[in-house]
Design an enzyme around this catalytic site. Structure first.
Site, PDB file in Angstrom:
ATOM      1  N   GLN A 247      -5.020   6.250   1.404  1.00 17.94           N
ATOM      2  CA  GLN A 247      -4.690   5.427   2.336  1.00 17.94           C
ATOM      3  C   GLN A 247      -4.884   4.034   1.459  1.00 17.94           C
ATOM      4  O   GLN A 247      -4.063   2.710   1.614  1.00 17.94           O
ATOM      5  CB  GLN A 247      -4.927   5.517   3.623  1.00 17.94           C
ATOM      6  CG  GLN A 247      -3.947   4.815   4.536  1.00 17.94           C
ATOM      7  CD  GLN A 247      -2.603   5.016   4.195  1.00 17.94           C
ATOM      8  OE1 GLN A 247      -2.113   6.264   4.034  1.00 17.94           O
ATOM      9  NE2 GLN A 247      -1.585   4.295   4.637  1.00 17.94           N
ATOM     10  N   GLU A 248      -5.944   3.835   1.008  1.00 15.05           N
ATOM     11  CA  GLU A 248      -6.594   2.293   0.601  1.00 15.05           C
ATOM     12  C   GLU A 248      -5.811   2.021  -0.760  1.00 15.05           C
ATOM     13  O   GLU A 248      -5.390   0.707  -0.759  1.00 15.05           O
ATOM     14  CB  GLU A 248      -7.972   2.482   0.347  1.00 15.05           C
ATOM     15  CG  GLU A 248      -8.692   2.377   1.700  1.00 15.05           C
ATOM     16  CD  GLU A 248      -8.793   1.110   2.307  1.00 15.05           C
ATOM     17  OE1 GLU A 248      -8.393   0.077   1.787  1.00 15.05           O
ATOM     18  OE2 GLU A 248      -9.300   1.013   3.507  1.00 15.05           O
ATOM     19  N   SER A 249      -5.736   2.826  -1.603  1.00 15.30           N
ATOM     20  CA  SER A 249      -5.382   2.417  -2.931  1.00 15.30           C
ATOM     21  C   SER A 249      -4.273   3.298  -3.623  1.00 15.30           C
ATOM     22  O   SER A 249      -4.035   2.860  -4.801  1.00 15.30           O
ATOM     23  CB  SER A 249      -6.678   2.269  -3.912  1.00 15.30           C
ATOM     24  OG  SER A 249      -6.996   3.594  -4.189  1.00 15.30           O
TER      25      SER A 249
END
Length: 651
Positions: free
Chosen positions: A493-495
């Site tokens: 989800q972050e990167s």
């Protein structure tokens, strides 16, 4: 192993790249600096896969100067690059210029070639149709009055025409003024207010005063303010604006004047106050929503009405709120699930089962929960067969894919992402799976996920939920006693596993760590000589990120939902969002006040279930992982860091 393969493939691609790369980069620099003479020298095609880019930059510079436009050259480029992203982009720029200048004949010819026109172009199209005497244009444009908040300048004349032709009433004008003031679009609110009948137009300065200092405005209202429509409307606008900053203060002032308003106006005021109270997780929100009755509300207000009922544990109120939603909102998996839960709690088991059946069978948060309500755990779908040689060749020889890969090689990620996404539209599952496999081979993991995520019937979850860098991630997770599936779910989800990812606010790397947070974690670990470059190193980034995950987990009852919220929005907020009583984890997640964080937590938790199925061969219960969020009991952890980052969608 895959990293080594990707490195070899990139080396081969780099070796195959001709020296024309230098020309592409030089042309980009000339375009950025506005050096038209240099740009002209690079514009002629030279046999490079990215030849359309210098030519596009040259033609785009012409479009910016109407006197320089050569329609024949533009059309020749557009025809030669028919279906390409750059053709769509250039035609959109040309159409904007035509619209600003009112050249409706040419606009009408070119507009139908747009595949995905943005809102400003859609409004220019309405203007063109009106100029050409199209009698149906206004009827089709009328929904803009109710739907537009961010209002492109090209839409203003269309809205004005709706007023002039009496296709919107004074009540609808006031409703639009209210919506715009709620959204802090004061300039467009003043536009709309100026279109009211002459005896109802408020002074612009009064609108500004009601918005800028609503408490003072309300406290200074004259006794006869309610004698006129503008007087009441400005008071309602001030109440709505005050509710954003001082919800209880807005309610106290409303009580002093509620008898001055009509029943509909009282419903509006209470709906606004309840909405803001719900977003602040105030227990009074549910009561105030009930007092607002059936007053018309925006989708966002209605959603928070249901959330307030969830926090209050009022399943009948949850059902009523969801059943009152427009069908488009009510049928979303989120609300279908909660309506099912409400029906089950109220003894309507058959109705609940039908709702759960409708949304089950997918890897999304509420689909997984719906399946569990039906007694089914999440199971990976049958893995699609791998791409054939012909399918792989088709992908590799698709011009848009070739351009995207070349752009990624030149570190032009923004352009590469747009080319890739454009090339994936309207593709069948076989193409998408072959494209995902190709991107994975090249180490372009975010685009591999992007392509695999689009499949409709055939799926490969090992591509949708890639697990690269295991040699870095698994040891860090184990050494910090973290669930590897949760770490992967959060990192996805972050990167999307882009090592060079950087958010708009400066978060960096695989785990999207803010520089200040990285420094804070390094200090906690006793690491000396911290510098921002550490965040760009994958090994250090993962070490710092997983350390932070362990810290927030320990400081928040070892609860992964709270820790996920903390990773995105900060530990202080995650604590603040708890209730004074035990709260079901899914209700906590659904009632997170920040839209971004609410979506983030749901996706991270759903991701973790899919990764567990992939990594461990069996999916745990999502509902069990969500568990119960215990009441807040003060900040005992001493964890006062900011959040590492804001989570990149990279779509």
């Amino acid at each position: 192993m895959r990293a080594a393969i990707a490195a070899v493939l990139w080396a081969v691609l780099a070796a195959q790249a001709d020296t024309g790369d230098e020309r592409i980069l030089a042309a980009r620099d000339a375009a950025r600096s506005g050096d038209r003479a240099r740009l002209a020298a690079y514009a002629a095609p030279a046999g490079h896969v990215l030849d359309p880019y210098p030519e596009y930059w040259w033609l785009s510079a012409q479009v910016a100067r109407p006197a320089d436009i050569d329609p024949a050259a533009l059309r020749e480029f557009l025809e030669r690059n028919r279906g390409a992203w750059l053709a769509e982009k250039l035609r959109g720029e040309w159409l904007r210029g035509l619209g600003r200048r009112g050249e409706w004949g040419t606009f009408a010819i070119e507009y139908p070639f747009m595949e995905q026109p943005e809102q400003d172009l859609q409004c220019y199209q309405f203007q063109a149709r009106l100029a050409n005497g199209d009698g149906m244009a206004l009827a089709e444009a009328r929904p803009l009055w109710f739907n537009l908040v961010d209002t492109p300048e090209s839409c203003v004349p269309v809205l004005q025409t709706l007023v002039r032709e009496a296709l919107v009433s004074p009540d609808e004008i006031w409703a639009r003024v209210r919506r715009l003031m709620e959204a802090k679009r004061n300039t467009h609110a003043r536009y709309a207010a100026s279109w009211l009948p002459a005896d109802q137009v408020p002074a612009p300065s009064d609108l500004d005063k009601a918005a800028a200092n609503p408490a003072s405005y309300l406290d200074r209202l004259p006794p006869n303010f309610s004698a006129t429509r503008p007087g009441r409307e400005l008071a309602l606008i001030a109440l709505a604006r005050l509710a954003r900053d001082d919800t209880l203060g807005a309610y106290v002032r409303y009580q002093r004047m509620d008898e001055r308003f009509s029943p509909a106006e009282r419903g509006y005021a209470l709906g606004q106050i309840a909405w803001q109270a719900a977003q602040r997780l105030m227990p009074e929100a549910h009561t105030w929503y009930r007092a607002a009755g059936d007053t018309p509300m925006s989708d966002e207000q209605i959603a928070w009405r249901a959330r307030a009922a969830l926090r209050a544990g009022d399943w009948k109120g949850v059902r009523s709120a969801i059943e009152a939603m427009p069908a488009s909102l009510r049928e979303q998996p989120d609300w279908a699930y909660w309506l099912g839960r409400a029906q089950a709690a109220l003894g309507k088991q058959d109705a609940a089962r039908r709702l759960f059946e409708q949304i089950g069978g997918h890897p999304a948060f509420y689909s997984i929960l719906a399946d569990e309500e039906l007694g089914r755990s999440f199971v990976l779908p049958k893995k699609a067969r791998g791409p054939s040689d012909d399918e792989a060749t088709l992908v590799r020889t698709t011009p848009g894919v070739q351009r995207a890969v070349a752009l990624f090689r030149l570190d032009m990620r923004t352009e590469g992402t747009r080319e890739w996404n454009w090339s994936m539209r309207n593709r069948d599952d076989r193409f998408l799976l072959a494209a995902a496999a190709y991107a994975q081979e090249l180490g372009i993991y975010d685009r591999a996920i992007n392509a695999a995520d689009r499949t409709r019937s055939e799926h490969d979850y090992s591509l949708r939920y890639l697990a690269p860098y295991r040699e870095r991630i698994e040891p860090n997770a184990r050494s910090r006693d973290l669930d590897t599936a949760w770490v992967y779910g959060l990192m996805r989800q972050e990167s999307r596993f882009v090592t060079a990812a950087r958010s708009g606010v400066g978060a960096q790397g695989l785990m999207q760590i803010m520089p200040s947070t990285g420094q804070w974690i390094a200090g906690k670990l006793g690491m000396k000589g911290y510098n921002i470059g550490w965040l760009r190193d994958p090994d250090t980034n993962v070490m710092l990120g997983t350390t932070y995950m362990r810290m927030v987990l320990e400081g928040l009852d070892n609860h992964p939902v709270l820790a996920s919220a903390a990773y995105n929005a900060g530990p202080g907020r995650a604590r603040k969002w708890r209730d004074s009583k035990p709260l079901e984890g899914a209700i906590y997640a659904e009632t997170i006040p920040f839209n971004e964080t609410r979506d983030y937590v749901k996706k991270v938790m759903a991701n973790s279930i899919v990764y567990a199925a992939l990594l461990d061969g069996r999916a745990p219960s999502l509902k069990a992982r969500l568990g119960t969020v215990l009441p807040g009991n003060g900040d005992a952890s001493g964890l006062g860091s900011p959040a590492p980052g804001a989570g990149l969608e990279n779509e």
